[in-house]
Write a protein that holds these residues in place. Structure first.
Motif, PDB file in Angstrom:
ATOM      1  N   LYS A  68       0.811  -1.226   0.000  1.00  0.00           N
ATOM      2  CA  LYS A  68       0.000   0.000   0.000  1.00  0.00           C
ATOM      3  C   LYS A  68       0.844   1.276   0.000  1.00  0.00           C
ATOM      4  N   GLY A  69       1.936   1.261  -0.811  1.00  0.00           N
ATOM      5  CA  GLY A  69       2.727   2.464  -0.991  1.00  0.00           C
ATOM      6  C   GLY A  69       3.733   2.773   0.090  1.00  0.00           C
ATOM      7  N   LEU A  70       3.936   1.856   1.040  1.00  0.00           N
ATOM      8  CA  LEU A  70       4.838   2.146   2.153  1.00  0.00           C
ATOM      9  C   LEU A  70       6.311   1.938   1.806  1.00  0.00           C
ATOM     10  N   GLY A  71       6.618   1.193   0.758  1.00  0.00           N
ATOM     11  CA  GLY A  71       8.003   0.876   0.456  1.00  0.00           C
ATOM     12  C   GLY A  71       8.442  -0.376   1.186  1.00  0.00           C
ATOM     13  N   LEU A  72       9.599  -0.899   0.800  1.00  0.00           N
ATOM     14  CA  LEU A  72      10.142  -2.121   1.398  1.00  0.00           C
ATOM     15  C   LEU A  72      11.429  -1.786   2.135  1.00  0.00           C
ATOM     16  N   ASN A  73      11.487  -2.066   3.437  1.00  0.00           N
ATOM     17  CA  ASN A  73      12.665  -1.740   4.236  1.00  0.00           C
ATOM     18  C   ASN A  73      13.812  -2.723   4.050  1.00  0.00           C
ATOM     19  N   LEU A  74      13.498  -4.012   4.062  1.00  0.00           N
ATOM     20  CA  LEU A  74      14.561  -5.015   4.094  1.00  0.00           C
ATOM     21  C   LEU A  74      14.243  -6.180   3.174  1.00  0.00           C
ATOM     22  N   LEU A  75      15.181  -6.472   2.263  1.00  0.00           N
ATOM     23  CA  LEU A  75      15.085  -7.610   1.354  1.00  0.00           C
ATOM     24  C   LEU A  75      16.195  -8.588   1.712  1.00  0.00           C
ATOM     25  N   ILE A  76      15.833  -9.798   2.111  1.00  0.00           N
ATOM     26  CA  ILE A  76      16.812 -10.820   2.462  1.00  0.00           C
ATOM     27  C   ILE A  76      16.797 -11.893   1.382  1.00  0.00           C
ATOM     28  N   ASN A  77      17.826 -11.912   0.544  1.00  0.00           N
ATOM     29  CA  ASN A  77      17.955 -12.905  -0.524  1.00  0.00           C
ATOM     30  C   ASN A  77      18.589 -14.164   0.061  1.00  0.00           C
ATOM     31  N   ASN A  78      17.737 -15.086   0.489  1.00  0.00           N
ATOM     32  CA  ASN A  78      18.198 -16.252   1.231  1.00  0.00           C
ATOM     33  C   ASN A  78      18.149 -17.552   0.426  1.00  0.00           C
ATOM     34  N   ALA A  79      17.343 -17.611  -0.627  1.00  0.00           N
ATOM     35  CA  ALA A  79      17.164 -18.862  -1.366  1.00  0.00           C
ATOM     36  C   ALA A  79      18.499 -19.387  -1.878  1.00  0.00           C
ATOM     37  N   GLY A  80      18.699 -20.690  -1.724  1.00  0.00           N
ATOM     38  CA  GLY A  80      19.970 -21.258  -2.164  1.00  0.00           C
ATOM     39  C   GLY A  80      19.899 -22.760  -2.369  1.00  0.00           C
ATOM     40  N   ARG A  81      20.951 -23.284  -2.982  1.00  0.00           N
ATOM     41  CA  ARG A  81      21.042 -24.719  -3.263  1.00  0.00           C
ATOM     42  C   ARG A  81      22.519 -25.071  -3.387  1.00  0.00           C
ATOM     43  N   ALA A  82      22.845 -26.355  -3.240  1.00  0.00           N
ATOM     44  CA  ALA A  82      24.248 -26.769  -3.360  1.00  0.00           C
ATOM     45  C   ALA A  82      24.345 -28.148  -3.993  1.00  0.00           C
ATOM     46  N   PHE A  83      25.434 -28.353  -4.737  1.00  0.00           N
ATOM     47  CA  PHE A  83      25.800 -29.667  -5.257  1.00  0.00           C
ATOM     48  C   PHE A  83      27.195 -29.983  -4.737  1.00  0.00           C
ATOM     49  N   SER A  84      27.498 -31.255  -4.559  1.00  0.00           N
ATOM     50  CA  SER A  84      28.771 -31.643  -3.945  1.00  0.00           C
ATOM     51  C   SER A  84      29.843 -32.055  -4.941  1.00  0.00           C
ATOM     52  N   LYS A 118      13.658   2.014  -2.855  1.00  0.00           N
ATOM     53  CA  LYS A 118      13.907   3.458  -2.996  1.00  0.00           C
ATOM     54  C   LYS A 118      12.844   4.264  -2.256  1.00  0.00           C
ATOM     55  N   LYS A 119      11.607   3.812  -2.351  1.00  0.00           N
ATOM     56  CA  LYS A 119      10.521   4.528  -1.673  1.00  0.00           C
ATOM     57  C   LYS A 119      10.726   4.508  -0.160  1.00  0.00           C
ATOM     58  N   ALA A 120      11.130   3.349   0.367  1.00  0.00           N
ATOM     59  CA  ALA A 120      11.404   3.252   1.797  1.00  0.00           C
ATOM     60  C   ALA A 120      12.576   4.148   2.184  1.00  0.00           C
ATOM     61  N   ALA A 121      13.619   4.189   1.332  1.00  0.00           N
ATOM     62  CA  ALA A 121      14.788   5.021   1.614  1.00  0.00           C
ATOM     63  C   ALA A 121      14.426   6.498   1.635  1.00  0.00           C
ATOM     64  N   GLN A 122      13.517   6.885   0.755  1.00  0.00           N
ATOM     65  CA  GLN A 122      13.120   8.301   0.663  1.00  0.00           C
ATOM     66  C   GLN A 122      12.214   8.740   1.810  1.00  0.00           C
ATOM     67  N   THR A 123      11.439   7.801   2.338  1.00  0.00           N
ATOM     68  CA  THR A 123      10.489   8.160   3.398  1.00  0.00           C
ATOM     69  C   THR A 123      11.038   7.893   4.794  1.00  0.00           C
ATOM     70  N   GLY A 124      12.187   7.178   4.877  1.00  0.00           N
ATOM     71  CA  GLY A 124      12.775   6.879   6.180  1.00  0.00           C
ATOM     72  C   GLY A 124      13.747   7.956   6.615  1.00  0.00           C
TER      73      GLY A 124
END
Length: 241
Positions: A68-84, A118-124
């Motif tokens: 609702k227009g508030l912006g996003l404060n924190l994005l945690i890119n956690n998805a992952g995978r591994a092969f041996s 960016k919206k969160a950065a501008q309004t914080g």
């Protein structure tokens, strides 16, 4: 420790392991996020995540139109995978798959949510960079550190190491490019954690996911402009690329 004050957080790969633990502990903060977006490839099959969403009205397994227009404060890119695989057995397909997951997809996610960050950065608060203002956290590993090569004696994991090294470079570039936009970007090593991905039949990781996430959230609360584009451990130590 300083208190994180987050209106909105998005966590990728949140159906299990570190991602699910992030959701749990973010909900337990003194000031939990008003909107907590938990993403995964198969939400209908993420039973533990569905239980949390049912118990907490601020958890959304939904598109980000709920902001609702508030912006996003924190994005945690956690998805992952591994092969041996080793140098002798590694496949071109595995190399492509992990580069796609750890590098290309993370870049696409950052690009997609950049307007909201960016919206969160501008309004914080305008005086400094912080996770409470606007930040991207990329889940990396010292397995991808060229100088440290964590766990080499335990397994080559070639495609994993190469893709995490590339993710570190992406983080460095994002940190330099987005600092002027008021967005903090860092890479963090969660430690060798007892998760489905981190545990093998031969070796048991020394670190519990609860301890790792607790440490990372503490680090998040201390990050500032001088950390932008950096690489840190779950304990807050500066790591070498």
């Amino acid at each position: 420790m300083a208190s994180l004050r987050l209106s909105s957080v998005l966590v990728t790969g949140s159906n299990r392991g570190l991602g699910l633990e992030f959701i749990r502990q973010l909900l337990q903060l003194p000031h939990p996020p008003q909107m907590l977006f938990a993403t995964c490839r198969n939400p209908s099959g993420a039973q533990e995540l569905q239980k949390l969403a049912a118990q907490h009205s601020n958890v959304r397994i939904l598109p980000l139109d709920q902001l609702k227009g508030l912006g996003l404060n924190l994005l945690i890119n956690n998805a992952g995978r591994a092969f041996s695989d080793s140098i002798h057995t590694e496949s071109e397909e595995n190399m492509h798959v992990l580069y796609q997951i750890h590098v290309s997809s993370n870049l696409k996610i950052c690009q997609t949510f950049l307007p909201l960050l960016k919206k969160a950065a501008q309004t914080g608060p305008q005086d400094a960079l912080s996770c409470s203002r606007a930040a991207i956290i990329n889940m990396s590993s010292t397995a991808g550190s060229i100088s440290e090569l964590l766990g080499w004696e335990l397994g080559p994991c070639l495609s994993y190491r190469c893709s995490k090294a590339a993710l570190n470079m992406l983080t460095r570039c994002l940190g330099l490019a987005l600092k002027k936009e008021g967005i903090l970007c860092v890479a963090i090593h969660p430690g060798w954690v007892q998760t489905d991905m981190g545990t093998s039949s031969t070796f048991k990781p020394p670190l519990k996911k609860e301890e790792s996430v607790q440490g990372m959230l503490k680090v998040f609360s201390t990050l500032s402009e001088e950390n932008s584009g950096g690489f840190y451990s779950w304990e807050g130590k500066t790591l070498s690329w």
